[in-house]
Design a protein around this motif. Sequence first.
Motif, PDB file in Angstrom:
ATOM      1  N   ILE A  16      19.834  56.098  43.093  1.00 41.57           N
ATOM      2  CA  ILE A  16      21.171  56.234  43.675  1.00 41.57           C
ATOM      3  C   ILE A  16      21.868  54.882  43.724  1.00 41.57           C
ATOM      4  O   ILE A  16      23.050  54.751  43.349  1.00 41.57           O
ATOM      5  N   ASN A  17      21.176  53.854  44.152  1.00 42.76           N
ATOM      6  CA  ASN A  17      21.776  52.520  44.223  1.00 42.76           C
ATOM      7  C   ASN A  17      22.140  52.000  42.834  1.00 42.76           C
ATOM      8  O   ASN A  17      23.178  51.347  42.650  1.00 42.76           O
ATOM      9  N   ARG A  63      30.224  58.658  41.725  1.00 39.14           N
ATOM     10  CA  ARG A  63      31.150  59.732  41.345  1.00 39.14           C
ATOM     11  C   ARG A  63      30.331  60.986  41.058  1.00 39.14           C
ATOM     12  O   ARG A  63      29.343  60.936  40.334  1.00 39.14           O
ATOM     13  N   PHE A  64      30.792  62.130  41.582  1.00 39.92           N
ATOM     14  CA  PHE A  64      30.029  63.362  41.452  1.00 39.92           C
ATOM     15  C   PHE A  64      30.992  64.517  41.230  1.00 39.92           C
ATOM     16  O   PHE A  64      31.958  64.683  41.975  1.00 39.92           O
ATOM     17  N   GLY A  65      30.744  65.309  40.175  1.00 44.38           N
ATOM     18  CA  GLY A  65      31.616  66.431  39.858  1.00 44.38           C
ATOM     19  C   GLY A  65      30.835  67.708  39.665  1.00 44.38           C
ATOM     20  O   GLY A  65      29.600  67.714  39.581  1.00 44.38           O
ATOM     21  N   LEU A  66      31.565  68.812  39.573  1.00 45.77           N
ATOM     22  CA  LEU A  66      30.969  70.146  39.494  1.00 45.77           C
ATOM     23  C   LEU A  66      31.456  70.849  38.240  1.00 45.77           C
ATOM     24  O   LEU A  66      32.581  70.622  37.770  1.00 45.77           O
ATOM     25  N   GLN A  86      23.896  61.593  50.174  1.00 44.21           N
ATOM     26  CA  GLN A  86      23.514  60.205  49.909  1.00 44.21           C
ATOM     27  C   GLN A  86      24.239  59.648  48.689  1.00 44.21           C
ATOM     28  O   GLN A  86      24.648  58.480  48.676  1.00 44.21           O
ATOM     29  N   LEU A  87      24.419  60.462  47.658  1.00 44.76           N
ATOM     30  CA  LEU A  87      25.154  60.023  46.473  1.00 44.76           C
ATOM     31  C   LEU A  87      26.598  59.671  46.844  1.00 44.76           C
ATOM     32  O   LEU A  87      27.125  58.631  46.427  1.00 44.76           O
ATOM     33  N   THR A  88      27.222  60.527  47.633  1.00 47.08           N
ATOM     34  CA  THR A  88      28.607  60.275  48.032  1.00 47.08           C
ATOM     35  C   THR A  88      28.712  59.027  48.887  1.00 47.08           C
ATOM     36  O   THR A  88      29.598  58.182  48.672  1.00 47.08           O
TER      37      THR A  88
END
Length: 407
Positions: free
Chosen positions: A256-257, A288-291, A281-283
């Motif tokens: 993650i880091n 950046r996180f998408g669906l 934790q990612l946020t």
Amino acid sequence: MLISNARPWGRPASDILVKDGIIAAVTAHDPKRQLEAGDVVGGGRILIPSFSDVHVHLDSTRIGLPFREHTGRPGVWGMMSNDRENWRDAEIGITERVAGTLERMIARGTTRVRSYAQVDVDCKLEKYEAVAAAKEKFANEADVQIMVFPQAGILLEAGTEKYLEEALKLGADVMGGIDPCELDRDPVRHLDVVFGLAEKYHTEIDIHLHERGTQGVFSAELIAERTRALGMQGKVTISHAYELGSVDDATSRRLINTFAELDIAMTSVAPSTSNHLPLVQLTEAGVRFGLGEDGQRDYWSPYGNCDLLDRTWQLAFVNGYRQDELIEHCLAVATVGGASIMDHDVPRLASVADRPGVAAGDRADLVLLAGETVVSTVMDRSNDRTVIHDGRVVADGLEVLGVANSY
């Protein structure tokens, strides 16, 4: 254009003024204001940014066609071979299927799309050309990026790399990769091709990672190593990666880091696994996180219905979320989260409480949804929707406006 009596992210009723495709002002709703031609009646509905499907395979769709028996075999190669054996024999041609699927996505509120287009020695550029045609047809209704995708690997069949490069020459937006260890069994050569072609044609990279356990971690670390060495921070996405949290907490935290440091984005299709890296934790780390919906009722699976609001519900469900803030966060991921991957001018989500995209200065890519609260829109998933792209109403009542039906 004025959007009258809407509730941005469920807040009090407001009037939203749109000019030149941008939200110009958000003010308290004035029930005495007279609407003019072209204004939009919000009707007290909830206003959110439009959806961003950043992991969809438009090129393998069977949306709108009769259900058929699932004939796929286990593993990526078995499923890919099943697709090869059947995709040409569908009831209508691939160009119409792709356009019809994109049309249904727009009608349900998706105006930003990153679609994969399989390129290999079997289909050559036929699937890429079908996605490119749909992108052109709906250029005024949605922003579409095309990722050239080596679904069958790069090294297993002679000539694959040539077709991948041809698609990039034609204007593909993103260079793809898949399972460098498990499928091609030569991660160095595989990543040489992926990063090499991306550098040559100045594209971003998106790598499918289905690999499990320490093998998946190894591939992720190789991808990060290349990203750092080549200065491609902010230009790489890892998709799926649903097993990267299966090793140990220290490894998960390190990954993650690293992703945050190198601005490596992640996309998910909300799979039924508990081994993914934790979304919260990612946020919080700034990843950046998408669906995305992945396949759309295709030769891989019967799932997918063009509605990213349904997949938002699934993202909340598989994570076991019950708190309003976390369910709303899933909706933020499905809208602005994906947008920040496609366009880095869109800031990444700052926290699980961040609700951007509907303030003055934001692009007017919006959806009006019937619902009591933001969470109720995810739970109930009403068909009462109005879709706005670049300050124009492009769909209403699950129908795209001003475009002849694709099929």
